[in-house]
Design an enzyme around this catalytic site. Structure first.
Site, PDB file in Angstrom:
ATOM      1  N   ASP A  48      -1.925  -7.273  -5.841  1.00  0.00           N
ATOM      2  CA  ASP A  48      -3.006  -7.278  -4.857  1.00  0.00           C
ATOM      3  C   ASP A  48      -2.537  -8.194  -3.723  1.00  0.00           C
ATOM      4  O   ASP A  48      -2.304  -9.391  -3.939  1.00  0.00           O
ATOM      5  CB  ASP A  48      -4.268  -7.832  -5.524  1.00  0.00           C
ATOM      6  CG  ASP A  48      -5.434  -8.012  -4.565  1.00  0.00           C
ATOM      7  OD1 ASP A  48      -5.250  -7.859  -3.337  1.00  0.00           O
ATOM      8  OD2 ASP A  48      -6.538  -8.319  -5.045  1.00  0.00           O
ATOM      9  N   TYR A  69     -13.880  -2.980   9.804  1.00  0.00           N
ATOM     10  CA  TYR A  69     -12.502  -2.465   9.920  1.00  0.00           C
ATOM     11  C   TYR A  69     -11.954  -2.677  11.336  1.00  0.00           C
ATOM     12  O   TYR A  69     -10.795  -3.068  11.517  1.00  0.00           O
ATOM     13  CB  TYR A  69     -12.540  -0.981   9.548  1.00  0.00           C
ATOM     14  CG  TYR A  69     -11.218  -0.252   9.508  1.00  0.00           C
ATOM     15  CD1 TYR A  69     -10.375  -0.352   8.404  1.00  0.00           C
ATOM     16  CD2 TYR A  69     -10.833   0.579  10.563  1.00  0.00           C
ATOM     17  CE1 TYR A  69      -9.179   0.350   8.355  1.00  0.00           C
ATOM     18  CE2 TYR A  69      -9.643   1.290  10.523  1.00  0.00           C
ATOM     19  CZ  TYR A  69      -8.820   1.177   9.409  1.00  0.00           C
ATOM     20  OH  TYR A  69      -7.640   1.876   9.364  1.00  0.00           O
ATOM     21  N   ALA A  70     -12.803  -2.425  12.345  1.00  0.00           N
ATOM     22  CA  ALA A  70     -12.370  -2.624  13.737  1.00  0.00           C
ATOM     23  C   ALA A  70     -12.018  -4.087  13.988  1.00  0.00           C
ATOM     24  O   ALA A  70     -11.016  -4.396  14.645  1.00  0.00           O
ATOM     25  CB  ALA A  70     -13.469  -2.174  14.697  1.00  0.00           C
ATOM     26  N   ARG A 113       0.797   5.690  -1.735  1.00  0.00           N
ATOM     27  CA  ARG A 113       0.389   6.988  -1.173  1.00  0.00           C
ATOM     28  C   ARG A 113       0.287   6.882   0.353  1.00  0.00           C
ATOM     29  O   ARG A 113       0.485   5.804   0.930  1.00  0.00           O
ATOM     30  CB  ARG A 113      -0.942   7.426  -1.771  1.00  0.00           C
ATOM     31  CG  ARG A 113      -2.087   6.533  -1.370  1.00  0.00           C
ATOM     32  CD  ARG A 113      -3.385   6.998  -1.993  1.00  0.00           C
ATOM     33  NE  ARG A 113      -4.510   6.475  -1.245  1.00  0.00           N
ATOM     34  CZ  ARG A 113      -5.638   6.042  -1.794  1.00  0.00           C
ATOM     35  NH1 ARG A 113      -5.797   6.076  -3.094  1.00  0.00           N
ATOM     36  NH2 ARG A 113      -6.614   5.599  -1.025  1.00  0.00           N
ATOM     37  N   ALA A 166     -11.057  -6.270  11.730  1.00  0.00           N
ATOM     38  CA  ALA A 166      -9.820  -6.577  10.993  1.00  0.00           C
ATOM     39  C   ALA A 166      -8.601  -6.039  11.738  1.00  0.00           C
ATOM     40  O   ALA A 166      -7.580  -6.728  11.862  1.00  0.00           O
ATOM     41  CB  ALA A 166      -9.886  -5.984   9.584  1.00  0.00           C
ATOM     42  N   LYS A 167      -8.710  -4.805  12.251  1.00  0.00           N
ATOM     43  CA  LYS A 167      -7.547  -4.207  12.915  1.00  0.00           C
ATOM     44  C   LYS A 167      -7.276  -4.851  14.278  1.00  0.00           C
ATOM     45  O   LYS A 167      -6.118  -4.891  14.726  1.00  0.00           O
ATOM     46  CB  LYS A 167      -7.741  -2.690  13.048  1.00  0.00           C
ATOM     47  CG  LYS A 167      -7.683  -1.944  11.707  1.00  0.00           C
ATOM     48  CD  LYS A 167      -6.432  -2.280  10.912  1.00  0.00           C
ATOM     49  CE  LYS A 167      -6.126  -1.258   9.829  1.00  0.00           C
ATOM     50  NZ  LYS A 167      -4.969  -1.674   8.989  1.00  0.00           N
ATOM     51  N   GLY A 178       0.830  -1.201   0.000  1.00  0.00           N
ATOM     52  CA  GLY A 178       0.000   0.000   0.000  1.00  0.00           C
ATOM     53  C   GLY A 178       0.863   1.249   0.000  1.00  0.00           C
ATOM     54  O   GLY A 178       0.520   2.272   0.599  1.00  0.00           O
ATOM     55  N   ALA A 179       1.989   1.174  -0.724  1.00  0.00           N
ATOM     56  CA  ALA A 179       3.030   2.217  -0.612  1.00  0.00           C
ATOM     57  C   ALA A 179       2.918   3.298  -1.672  1.00  0.00           C
ATOM     58  O   ALA A 179       3.806   4.147  -1.782  1.00  0.00           O
ATOM     59  CB  ALA A 179       4.414   1.566  -0.663  1.00  0.00           C
ATOM     60  N   SER A 185      -4.903  -0.062  14.121  1.00  0.00           N
ATOM     61  CA  SER A 185      -5.583   1.238  14.201  1.00  0.00           C
ATOM     62  C   SER A 185      -6.213   1.375  15.580  1.00  0.00           C
ATOM     63  O   SER A 185      -6.561   0.362  16.216  1.00  0.00           O
ATOM     64  CB  SER A 185      -6.692   1.306  13.140  1.00  0.00           C
ATOM     65  OG  SER A 185      -7.555   2.401  13.383  1.00  0.00           O
TER      66      SER A 185
HETATM   67  P1  NAP Z   1      -4.587   5.146   1.904  1.00  0.00           P
HETATM   68  O1  NAP Z   1      -4.121   6.548   1.691  1.00  0.00           O
HETATM   69  O2  NAP Z   1      -5.969   4.774   1.497  1.00  0.00           O
HETATM   70  O3  NAP Z   1      -3.530   4.159   1.211  1.00  0.00           O
HETATM   71  C1  NAP Z   1      -3.730   2.771   1.240  1.00  0.00           C
HETATM   72  C2  NAP Z   1      -3.064   2.191   0.017  1.00  0.00           C
HETATM   73  O4  NAP Z   1      -3.280   0.753   0.053  1.00  0.00           O
HETATM   74  C3  NAP Z   1      -3.671   2.701  -1.297  1.00  0.00           C
HETATM   75  O5  NAP Z   1      -2.656   3.106  -2.187  1.00  0.00           O
HETATM   76  C4  NAP Z   1      -4.436   1.488  -1.794  1.00  0.00           C
HETATM   77  O6  NAP Z   1      -4.528   1.394  -3.208  1.00  0.00           O
HETATM   78  C5  NAP Z   1      -3.587   0.352  -1.265  1.00  0.00           C
HETATM   79  N1  NAP Z   1      -4.310  -0.910  -1.314  1.00  0.00           N
HETATM   80  C6  NAP Z   1      -5.625  -1.141  -1.055  1.00  0.00           C
HETATM   81  N2  NAP Z   1      -5.941  -2.416  -1.255  1.00  0.00           N
HETATM   82  C7  NAP Z   1      -4.809  -3.036  -1.671  1.00  0.00           C
HETATM   83  C8  NAP Z   1      -4.493  -4.362  -2.043  1.00  0.00           C
HETATM   84  N3  NAP Z   1      -5.431  -5.335  -2.052  1.00  0.00           N
HETATM   85  N4  NAP Z   1      -3.226  -4.657  -2.428  1.00  0.00           N
HETATM   86  C9  NAP Z   1      -2.280  -3.692  -2.441  1.00  0.00           C
HETATM   87  N5  NAP Z   1      -2.512  -2.412  -2.087  1.00  0.00           N
HETATM   88  C10 NAP Z   1      -3.769  -2.078  -1.710  1.00  0.00           C
HETATM   89  O7  NAP Z   1      -4.473   4.726   3.455  1.00  0.00           O
HETATM   90  P2  NAP Z   1      -3.584   5.306   4.665  1.00  0.00           P
HETATM   91  O8  NAP Z   1      -4.414   6.287   5.395  1.00  0.00           O
HETATM   92  O9  NAP Z   1      -2.229   5.674   4.191  1.00  0.00           O
HETATM   93  O10 NAP Z   1      -3.525   4.006   5.592  1.00  0.00           O
HETATM   94  C11 NAP Z   1      -2.462   3.062   5.523  1.00  0.00           C
HETATM   95  C12 NAP Z   1      -2.689   2.001   6.578  1.00  0.00           C
HETATM   96  O11 NAP Z   1      -2.812   2.616   7.860  1.00  0.00           O
HETATM   97  C13 NAP Z   1      -3.981   1.197   6.372  1.00  0.00           C
HETATM   98  O12 NAP Z   1      -3.790  -0.137   6.774  1.00  0.00           O
HETATM   99  C14 NAP Z   1      -4.944   1.891   7.303  1.00  0.00           C
HETATM  100  O13 NAP Z   1      -6.009   1.044   7.677  1.00  0.00           O
HETATM  101  C15 NAP Z   1      -4.035   2.248   8.456  1.00  0.00           C
HETATM  102  N6  NAP Z   1      -4.514   3.367   9.302  1.00  0.00           N
HETATM  103  C16 NAP Z   1      -4.750   4.604   8.756  1.00  0.00           C
HETATM  104  C17 NAP Z   1      -5.187   5.630   9.599  1.00  0.00           C
HETATM  105  C18 NAP Z   1      -5.474   7.034   9.103  1.00  0.00           C
HETATM  106  O14 NAP Z   1      -5.987   7.843   9.889  1.00  0.00           O
HETATM  107  N7  NAP Z   1      -5.161   7.371   7.839  1.00  0.00           N
HETATM  108  C19 NAP Z   1      -5.416   5.370  10.955  1.00  0.00           C
HETATM  109  C20 NAP Z   1      -5.177   4.094  11.449  1.00  0.00           C
HETATM  110  C21 NAP Z   1      -4.711   3.100  10.613  1.00  0.00           C
HETATM  111  P3  NAP Z   1      -5.820   1.991  -4.000  1.00  0.00           P
HETATM  112  O15 NAP Z   1      -5.794   3.441  -3.796  1.00  0.00           O
HETATM  113  O16 NAP Z   1      -5.582   1.594  -5.418  1.00  0.00           O
HETATM  114  O17 NAP Z   1      -7.014   1.330  -3.355  1.00  0.00           O
END
Ligand code: NAP
Length: 253
Positions: free
Chosen positions: A63, A154-155, A16, A157-158, A13-14, A142
């Site tokens: 994926d 989501y809860a 962005r 899963a986390k 998921g790198a 999370s």
């Molecule tokens: P994000 O901006 O949505 O980035 C997640 C990335 O994962 C996206 O580029 C997405 O691609 C990719 N992805 C989704 N499904 C995938 C798959 N099956 N295989 C490979 N890549 C996949 O999320 P983020 O906010 O940076 O969050 C990153 C992690 O931190 C996640 O696990 C999230 O649950 C966790 N987190 C985030 C927050 C927060 O406040 N942001 C808080 C707690 C935990 P697409 O765009 O193509 O779908």
């Protein structure tokens, strides 16, 4: 290289958000980084930034929940850089809804990416870590693992990620592999922008409402989380394993 052995790292998921910031941070620490996400072009952009800054990176489209794609991705990493010994399971999605409106597909999609994805990636990479007798695994949990309205899937899963992390820490510890989870609170990314949009709020208002409950007085940034991951994957973190580390600015409620 800042006093650390060059390792081969994979960040999922790198393309962005937190994953991209983590990939940049690990590259700045001297590691060769596989930038793995669904969209290859978006991965390329992150890799170009890393290379322009003097680092090493390869873009990989996969994926994380597709077993054949995961296996092929690991082969590419090994052929490009060598055995991976750092893994950051960061890929994630949300499919938020109140329980009575949540579909089985919303449930399955979230479990598939977070739990099946982390399982497949970790299983594929651990064999390299075990043979190297060294590894660092960080999984993204999370604060939602404690329960969050509209996020039953989501809860769950986390929270599942936390049990997975503690278990692999026990199983892989004897082979020099640590496993920890980072549990962020509110972090400003496209994921939280999407949450604001779903709630019909501007991101500015959504952020202000979140920050009002955060004692340190600001929202988290992807770089805040990347720095914590950077510590956990460092050689000096070898006695820290099986831990869930919250990064939420002391938010409660
Ligand atoms: P994000 O901006 O949505 O980035 C997640 C990335 O994962 C996206 O580029 C997405 O691609 C990719 N992805 C989704 N499904 C995938 C798959 N099956 N295989 C490979 N890549 C996949 O999320 P983020 O906010 O940076 O969050 C990153 C992690 O931190 C996640 O696990 C999230 O649950 C966790 N987190 C985030 C927050 C927060 O406040 N942001 C808080 C707690 C935990 P697409 O765009 O193509 O779908």
């Amino acid at each position: 290289m800042q006093g650390q052995t060059r390792r081969v790292a994979i960040v999922t998921g790198a393309a962005r958000g937190i994953g991209a910031a983590t990939a940049r941070h690990l590259a700045s620490q001297g590691h060769a980084v596989a930038v793995l996400d669904l969209d290859l072009e978006a991965c390329d952009v992150v890799c170009e930034e890393i290379v322009a800054a003097g680092g090493e990176a390869v873009a990989i489209s996969a994926d994380v929940a597709d077993e054949a794609a995961v296996d092929a991705a690991i082969v590419t990493v090994v052929e490009t850089f060598g055995a991976p010994t750092i893994l950051v399971n960061n890929a994630g999605i949300t499919r938020d809804n109140l329980l009575f409106k949540m579909t089985a597909d919303d449930w399955d999609s979230v479990m598939r990416v977070h739990l099946r994805g982390a399982f497949l990636m970790t299983q594929a990479v651990q064999k390299h870590m075990v043979s190297e007798r060294y590894g660092r695994i960080v999984n993204l949990s999370s604060t939602s693992a404690r329960g969050n309205r509209g996020q039953a899937n989501y809860a769950a899963a986390k929270a599942g990620i936390q049990g997975f992390t503690k278990t692999i820490a026990i199983e892989l510890g004897p082979f020099g592999v640590t496993a920890n989870a980072v549990a962020p609170g509110f972090v400003q990314t496209e994921m939280t922008e999407a949450t604001a949009a779903r709630l019909g709020m501007s991101f500015t208002d959504f952020t202000a409402a979140a920050v009002a409950k955060i004692p340190v007085g600001r929202g988290g940034t992807p770089e805040d989380i990347a720095a914590l991951v950077g510590y956990l994957v460092s050689e000096s973190a070898g006695y820290v394993s099986g831990q869930i580390i919250y990064a939420d600015g002391a938010r409660r409620g």
